[in-house]
Write an enzyme that holds these catalytic residues in place. Structure first.
Site, PDB file in Angstrom:
ATOM      1  N   TYR A   1      -9.426 -10.940  -7.268  1.00 26.69           N
ATOM      2  CA  TYR A   1      -8.501 -11.244  -8.214  1.00 26.69           C
ATOM      3  C   TYR A   1      -8.721 -12.764  -8.980  1.00 26.69           C
ATOM      4  O   TYR A   1      -7.891 -12.912  -9.761  1.00 26.69           O
ATOM      5  CB  TYR A   1      -7.193 -11.454  -7.183  1.00 26.69           C
ATOM      6  CG  TYR A   1      -6.731 -10.138  -6.636  1.00 26.69           C
ATOM      7  CD1 TYR A   1      -6.553  -9.132  -7.410  1.00 26.69           C
ATOM      8  CD2 TYR A   1      -6.759 -10.072  -5.258  1.00 26.69           C
ATOM      9  CE1 TYR A   1      -5.967  -7.832  -6.821  1.00 26.69           C
ATOM     10  CE2 TYR A   1      -6.594  -8.976  -4.633  1.00 26.69           C
ATOM     11  CZ  TYR A   1      -5.943  -7.575  -5.387  1.00 26.69           C
ATOM     12  OH  TYR A   1      -5.811  -6.595  -4.898  1.00 26.69           O
TER      13      TYR A   1
ATOM     14  N   LYS B   1      -1.978  -2.135   7.348  1.00 24.16           N
ATOM     15  CA  LYS B   1      -3.262  -1.932   7.723  1.00 24.16           C
ATOM     16  C   LYS B   1      -4.040  -2.576   9.015  1.00 24.16           C
ATOM     17  O   LYS B   1      -3.876  -4.047   9.130  1.00 24.16           O
ATOM     18  CB  LYS B   1      -4.247  -2.032   6.436  1.00 24.16           C
ATOM     19  CG  LYS B   1      -5.877  -1.540   6.607  1.00 24.16           C
ATOM     20  CD  LYS B   1      -6.376  -1.918   5.384  1.00 24.16           C
ATOM     21  CE  LYS B   1      -7.923  -1.118   5.712  1.00 24.16           C
ATOM     22  NZ  LYS B   1      -8.743  -1.159   4.275  1.00 24.16           N
TER      23      LYS B   1
ATOM     24  N   HIS C   1      -4.354  -8.998   3.455  1.00 23.31           N
ATOM     25  CA  HIS C   1      -5.968  -8.755   3.713  1.00 23.31           C
ATOM     26  C   HIS C   1      -6.266  -9.669   4.865  1.00 23.31           C
ATOM     27  O   HIS C   1      -5.896 -10.498   5.522  1.00 23.31           O
ATOM     28  CB  HIS C   1      -6.520  -9.600   2.655  1.00 23.31           C
ATOM     29  CG  HIS C   1      -6.449  -8.734   1.417  1.00 23.31           C
ATOM     30  ND1 HIS C   1      -6.763  -9.087   0.115  1.00 23.31           N
ATOM     31  CD2 HIS C   1      -6.065  -7.222   1.199  1.00 23.31           C
ATOM     32  CE1 HIS C   1      -6.509  -8.165  -0.852  1.00 23.31           C
ATOM     33  NE2 HIS C   1      -6.285  -7.009  -0.380  1.00 23.31           N
TER      34      HIS C   1
ATOM     35  N   ARG D   1       0.837  -1.203   0.001  1.00 24.43           N
ATOM     36  CA  ARG D   1       0.084   0.031   0.037  1.00 24.43           C
ATOM     37  C   ARG D   1       0.841   1.115   0.037  1.00 24.43           C
ATOM     38  O   ARG D   1       2.130   1.059   0.429  1.00 24.43           O
ATOM     39  CB  ARG D   1      -0.885   0.023   1.275  1.00 24.43           C
ATOM     40  CG  ARG D   1      -1.782  -1.146   1.357  1.00 24.43           C
ATOM     41  CD  ARG D   1      -2.669  -1.161   2.631  1.00 24.43           C
ATOM     42  NE  ARG D   1      -3.522  -2.279   2.784  1.00 24.43           N
ATOM     43  CZ  ARG D   1      -3.280  -3.307   3.315  1.00 24.43           C
ATOM     44  NH1 ARG D   1      -1.954  -3.480   3.958  1.00 24.43           N
ATOM     45  NH2 ARG D   1      -4.181  -4.492   3.582  1.00 24.43           N
TER      46      ARG D   1
ATOM     47  N   ARG E   1      -0.832  -2.228  -7.076  1.00 26.85           N
ATOM     48  CA  ARG E   1      -0.995  -3.215  -5.672  1.00 26.85           C
ATOM     49  C   ARG E   1      -1.993  -4.434  -6.428  1.00 26.85           C
ATOM     50  O   ARG E   1      -1.874  -5.460  -6.145  1.00 26.85           O
ATOM     51  CB  ARG E   1      -1.713  -2.591  -4.688  1.00 26.85           C
ATOM     52  CG  ARG E   1      -2.058  -3.662  -3.448  1.00 26.85           C
ATOM     53  CD  ARG E   1      -2.271  -2.723  -2.248  1.00 26.85           C
ATOM     54  NE  ARG E   1      -3.236  -3.595  -1.458  1.00 26.85           N
ATOM     55  CZ  ARG E   1      -2.718  -4.319  -0.500  1.00 26.85           C
ATOM     56  NH1 ARG E   1      -1.417  -4.630  -0.108  1.00 26.85           N
ATOM     57  NH2 ARG E   1      -3.571  -4.929   0.569  1.00 26.85           N
TER      58      ARG E   1
ATOM     59  N   HIS F   1      -2.902   2.419  -6.609  1.00 22.39           N
ATOM     60  CA  HIS F   1      -3.737   0.903  -6.198  1.00 22.39           C
ATOM     61  C   HIS F   1      -3.682   0.190  -7.228  1.00 22.39           C
ATOM     62  O   HIS F   1      -3.727  -1.096  -7.015  1.00 22.39           O
ATOM     63  CB  HIS F   1      -4.963   1.492  -5.444  1.00 22.39           C
ATOM     64  CG  HIS F   1      -5.124   0.782  -4.399  1.00 22.39           C
ATOM     65  ND1 HIS F   1      -4.362   0.667  -3.427  1.00 22.39           N
ATOM     66  CD2 HIS F   1      -6.160  -0.254  -4.019  1.00 22.39           C
ATOM     67  CE1 HIS F   1      -5.028  -0.282  -2.209  1.00 22.39           C
ATOM     68  NE2 HIS F   1      -6.035  -0.735  -2.855  1.00 22.39           N
TER      69      HIS F   1
END
Length: 300
Positions: free
Chosen positions: A282, A183, A273, A158, A249, A246
């Site tokens: 994805y 995150k 995640h 990120r 990513r 992004h």
């Protein structure tokens, strides 16, 4: 308790729970719109009494209907409905209200389609070429920008994780890169490939800054998300490739998913995640892939 006071209480709780600044800002914006709508219908006699305890189920259903027919994108309308639902769920849990009038509030049904954008290999090549050939840029800037793009697209970081990356986080012997505060304050290690290592080493050998951070501004200060976004915007214009930070990513996530045959648990771990559901994009066909398939069978 008044609606605005209740919203402030909820936003403070989100901050305390460690929600990202972007998430908190989103909830604050959506609930501010809800509060304005309530004020409007209250002034017209649409709500008896005052405060959050006076907000009834049918009032919230009217708000949901208002959002669904307001012309806003379905995803936007649904996000605002969910914000209201979570807001009242919190108030009920905290005892501010006796029951949750938003418990059964329904979002607008939308066929799930993947609008996430990722780049193909040709597009990534054009972006990297743009790093090396950008006009009016010195060699140091060109080298830094290439290293920056390589880390983003080959490690899936990120933008905040890239900015916080420090020299001690780079393990060349183990070919690993450490994200110490991702995150949700999560720590993880990410493969750090030879080509990316070479690009970063070239940049670090060239720069004069003594900063402990890997990526710095031309003044030697730690780079910021805004500065990185500016670099990406410039490279997008030069390369002719429409992409954002992004997007890089997402490109990493898509390539890992393809390479592993869709093993979502692998992609989730590498991207940091919290749930597999976030990673499912994805292995869901993108609009670009759907368009390509439709064009291939179109009758002329």
């Amino acid at each position: 308790m008044g609606i605005n006071e209740a919203i402030e209480k909820y936003i403070d709780a989100l901050k305390t729970d460690g929600k990202s600044a972007t998430t908190v800002k989103g909830y604050a914006h959506d609930l501010k719109l809800f509060g304005a709508w309530l004020d409007d219908i209250s002034s017209k006699g649409g709500i008896p009494g005052a405060g959050v305890s006076a907000v009834a189920k049918n009032t919230l259903e009217k708000y949901a209907q208002f959002l669904k027919t307001s012309g806003a994108a379905p995803a936007t309308a649904n996000r605002r409905i969910i914000a209201v639902r979570k807001f009242f769920e919190y108030l009920a849990k905290e005892g501010v209200i006796e029951t949750n009038p938003a418990a059964d509030l329904k979002t607008k049904p939308v066929q799930r389609q993947n609008t996430v954008k990722w780049l193909d290999r040709n597009e990534v090549g054009r972006v990297l070429y743009a790093c090396e050939t950008q006009p009016h840029a010195g060699l140091l800037k060109k080298t830094r920008d290439k290293a920056l793009i390589m880390v983003l697209v080959n490690c899936g970081l990120r933008v905040s994780e890239l900015c916080d990356l420090q020299l001690d986080d780079l393990d060349y012997n183990a070919s690993l890169l450490t994200v110490r505060d991702g995150k949700g304050a999560k720590y993880r290690k990410v493969p750090f490939g030879k080509s990316t290592q070479a690009a970063v080493k070239t940049y670090l050998d060239m720069r004069e800054s003594q900063s402990s951070y890997v990526f710095v501004t031309e003044r030697g200060d730690q780079t910021t998300p805004r500065a990185v976004q500016h670099v990406v915007k410039k490279l997008s214009e030069i390369s002719g490739v429409d992409f954002t930070v992004h997007s890089l990513r997402h490109t990493y996530g898509k390539n890992i998913a393809d390479e592993t045959g869709g093993r979502l648990e692998v992609v989730a771990q590498l991207l940091g995640h919290a749930t597999i559901e976030t990673t499912r994009i994805y292995v869901t066909p993108s609009m670009k892939e759907l368009t390509k398939a439709a064009e291939a069978v179109e009758f002329e």
